[in-house]
Scaffold this motif. Structure first.
Motif, mmCIF file in Angstrom:
data_model
loop_
_atom_site.group_PDB
_atom_site.id
_atom_site.type_symbol
_atom_site.label_atom_id
_atom_site.label_comp_id
_atom_site.label_asym_id
_atom_site.label_seq_id
_atom_site.Cartn_x
_atom_site.Cartn_y
_atom_site.Cartn_z
ATOM 1 N N GLU A 177 6.147 24.592 -40.034
ATOM 2 C CA GLU A 177 5.134 23.537 -40.054
ATOM 3 C C GLU A 177 3.820 24.007 -40.701
ATOM 4 O OE1 GLU A 177 5.758 20.397 -38.853
ATOM 5 O OE2 GLU A 177 7.810 21.119 -38.544
ATOM 6 N N ASP B 15 0.787 25.278 -43.225
ATOM 7 C CA ASP B 15 0.262 25.019 -44.557
ATOM 8 C C ASP B 15 0.625 26.208 -45.441
ATOM 9 O OD1 ASP B 15 -0.897 22.652 -43.677
ATOM 10 O OD2 ASP B 15 -2.876 23.554 -43.355
ATOM 11 N N ALA C 199 7.279 18.145 -48.125
ATOM 12 C CA ALA C 199 6.587 17.764 -46.891
ATOM 13 C C ALA C 199 6.513 16.249 -46.755
ATOM 14 C CB ALA C 199 5.180 18.369 -46.871
ATOM 15 N N LYS C 200 6.259 15.570 -47.865
ATOM 16 C CA LYS C 200 6.217 14.099 -47.837
ATOM 17 C C LYS C 200 7.588 13.536 -47.449
ATOM 18 C CE LYS C 200 2.025 12.992 -49.547
ATOM 19 N NZ LYS C 200 1.062 12.079 -48.886
ATOM 20 N N ASP D 4 9.920 14.966 -45.769
ATOM 21 C CA ASP D 4 10.255 15.334 -44.398
ATOM 22 C C ASP D 4 9.315 14.713 -43.370
ATOM 23 O OD1 ASP D 4 12.328 16.890 -45.353
ATOM 24 O OD2 ASP D 4 11.177 18.765 -45.300
ATOM 25 N N LYS E 138 6.224 15.592 -42.816
ATOM 26 C CA LYS E 138 5.436 16.645 -42.178
ATOM 27 C C LYS E 138 4.010 16.657 -42.725
ATOM 28 C CE LYS E 138 9.367 19.676 -41.197
ATOM 29 N NZ LYS E 138 9.955 21.032 -41.392
ATOM 30 N N PRO E 139 3.038 17.001 -41.883
ATOM 31 C CA PRO E 139 1.635 16.981 -42.315
ATOM 32 C C PRO E 139 1.197 18.241 -43.040
ATOM 33 C CG PRO E 139 1.749 17.569 -40.005
ATOM 34 C CD PRO E 139 3.170 17.304 -40.443
ATOM 35 N N ARG E 140 2.119 18.976 -43.600
ATOM 36 C CA ARG E 140 1.785 20.235 -44.269
ATOM 37 C C ARG E 140 0.941 19.991 -45.514
ATOM 38 N NH1 ARG E 140 7.053 23.661 -45.382
ATOM 39 N NH2 ARG E 140 5.528 25.361 -45.496
ATOM 40 N N ASN F 280 -1.598 15.719 -50.409
ATOM 41 C CA ASN F 280 -1.528 16.936 -49.588
ATOM 42 C C ASN F 280 -1.593 18.203 -50.441
ATOM 43 O OD1 ASN F 280 0.992 16.277 -50.635
ATOM 44 N ND2 ASN F 280 2.150 16.968 -48.856
#
Length: 274
Positions: A63, A65, A136-137, A139, A141-143, A173
């Motif tokens: 998760e 960055d 990330a998009k 999935d 996820k906010p990474r 992101n």
């Protein structure tokens, strides 16, 4: 969000520590790239200690960055920040470029905790950031993906092909940090291949652009905070910096792009970094 006074004081002292690491490491190795490491110190220090969602105890955490050092020769600042953050012992910095060590002149993602990809061949970092951001998009996820790019490096076409991709897919992101120190290997960027209307170029490619003083921690902190709020487009932070910042005889010259200080120069540098 403003940088709290106690955090600002902490970061200011930390940047001095990191600059001391940089000159000691390159002196130890007898080689390396101090100039562009010194120019990026505030940027990477504030990023890793105030904004990135990472865990030194679990460097491969799914998760997290990610950060890519696209100007991969500037490992002295990168390794120093990672060590101070706790990814590996600070003492290991003094094995920089040792034959039997893992802190190579360019980062190796296979061996060093906190390094998300090997780099050194210029121009490729933004493409890597795009890939992580797209995944990330998909999935949900906010990474976030951060990438540091040199201004001389920005003469390469892959940077701009990648920049079009980032904007085309609305990768909000992704945050590109351009270390705009205006000097490359052997001369000023403008004398080699001038960037001309650098801010306008990034804006024309569909990016939200923040232009800052890359050595002002308030500016740096605010820029990273603003980048997190931008929706629908990526952010480029154009950071005006000084090559060799913090050491008078290293500042604003291409001489220290890839030159290590000798014993006398190290002593002079450390006296300025108290």
């Amino acid at each position: 969000m403003q940088l709290e006074s106690n955090r600002k004081e902490y970061l200011q002292e930390l940047t001095k520590t990191i600059r001391r690491h940089i000159v000691k490491m390159t002196h130890h190795a007898g080689s390396g790239h101090p100039g562009g490491s010194l120019s990026a110190t505030e940027l990477l220090t504030d990023l890793f200690f105030e904004h990135m969602n990472v865990d030194p105890n679990e460097p491969d955490w799914g998760e997290r960055d990610v950060f890519f050092l696209s100007k991969g020769h500037c490992t002295p600042v990168y390794y120093s920040v990672l060590a101070e953050k706790g990814f590996f012992p600070v003492e290991e910095l003094m094995t920089f470029r040792d034959v039997d060590g893992r802190l190579h002149g360019h980062p190796c993602g296979e061996h060093i905790p906190g390094v998300d990809a090997s780099s050194g061949s210029l121009g490729q970092g933004l493409s890597l950031a795009n890939g992580v951001a797209m995944a990330a998009k998909l999935d949900g996820k906010p990474r976030r993906a951060y990438v540091m790019i040199g201004d001389g490096e920005s003469q390469e076409g892959q940077v701009w092909e990648a920049a079009m991709t980032t904007a085309h897919f609305n990768l909000d992101n992704v945050c590109a940090i351009i270390d705009w120190n205006k000097i490359q290997l052997d001369d000023y960027v403008e004398n080699i291949k001038g960037m001309k209307d650098f801010k306008a170029k990034w804006e024309a490619f569909g990016w939200h652009v923040i232009e800052i003083d890359g050595h002002n921690l308030e500016d740096v902190h605010s820029a990273f905070e603003q980048a997190k709020t931008v929706k629908g487009k990526p952010t480029a932070i154009l950071a005006h910096t000084v090559k060799g910042k913090g050491i008078s005889f290293m500042e604003n010259t291409h001489k220290w792009h890839g030159l290590a200080p000798n014993d006398e120069e190290l002593e002079l540098a450390l006296k300025e970094l108290v």
